[in-house]
Scaffold this active site. Sequence first.
Site, PDB file in Angstrom:
ATOM      1  N   CYS A 105       0.832  -1.211   0.000  1.00  0.00           N
ATOM      2  CA  CYS A 105       0.000   0.000   0.000  1.00  0.00           C
ATOM      3  C   CYS A 105       0.863   1.256   0.000  1.00  0.00           C
ATOM      4  O   CYS A 105       1.460   1.614   1.029  1.00  0.00           O
ATOM      5  CB  CYS A 105      -0.928  -0.028   1.216  1.00  0.00           C
ATOM      6  SG  CYS A 105      -1.827   1.510   1.510  1.00  0.00           S
TER       7      CYS A 105
ATOM      8  N   CYS B 256      -0.197   4.049   2.430  1.00  0.00           N
ATOM      9  CA  CYS B 256       0.146   3.696   3.815  1.00  0.00           C
ATOM     10  C   CYS B 256       1.540   4.221   4.163  1.00  0.00           C
ATOM     11  O   CYS B 256       1.773   4.716   5.272  1.00  0.00           O
ATOM     12  CB  CYS B 256       0.111   2.187   4.014  1.00  0.00           C
ATOM     13  SG  CYS B 256      -1.523   1.447   3.797  1.00  0.00           S
TER      14      CYS B 256
END
Length: 300
Positions: free
Chosen positions: A44, A47
Amino acid sequence: MANGNGATATATPVKEVTTASFRADVLTASQQKPVLVDFWAPWCGPCKQLAPALERAVRDSGGKVALVKMNIDDHPQIPGQLGIQSIPAVIAFDRGQPVDGFVGALPESQIRGFIERLVGPLKGGAAELIAEAEESAATGDAAGAASIYAEILADNPEDVKAIGGLAKLHVAAGNVDEAKALLATAPPPAPGKEPDPAIAAALAAVNLAEQASSVGELAPLEAAVTADPNNHQARYDLAVALSAKGDREAAADQLLEIIRRDRKWNDEAARKQLLQLFEAWGLMDPASIAARRKLSAIWF
């Protein structure tokens, strides 16, 4: 981002929570203080963007809130139970219950606001950086101040105090067009509200700079005032020119002299210009304070 002392703080490793440790590390721990759970995955990208800002904001809470991370690929059960369908997702637990949360890589200012709703004001952040930038500008370190303002705006492009501060630096450097372009990016004030003082000060500085470009050099204006002390237009232009040269006290004195001689001249232009100088300089600037005292003596 720099901390309140201008240094970059060293990141502290964030504990990884598992399904087995979730009860102790989150539910039980949140009986003592709020615990933020950062749900993430190695693949991700957002993230990875969120994590540093989130960690800085938690660090600036001074221990009032804790932060842990949970890899949803390795531990899908709990995020599934919480209904998390998109990451990054941050859930705040307090006294064993989820109480708030957000999804996505928010700007740091919004992350800080999220944490402040839980535990109150954080140290550091934009307010301390603004103060640091203002101090740098006041001591002549324009480049250092500009760097700090740019750092704030990289995180929050609508920070009006940073926009106003950087715009004033552009004006001082003679880059009036850059200042005007930057001020155009500022969000408008709420209906019925005045612009933020930082924006108002920068707009006043832009206006003064544009006025100064049209009044000419000091020597001819000084000669005109010497030849005719009641030549209020020449004295007014001299004040504008002196302000542009950075001679604040002399600029104020010229306007005060017009007020003393003929306070109604040109629809009180001298008083209005003096107020604009106060706005551009800042109401607590020593030159503003001194001029206000002299103005009071004239009025009363």
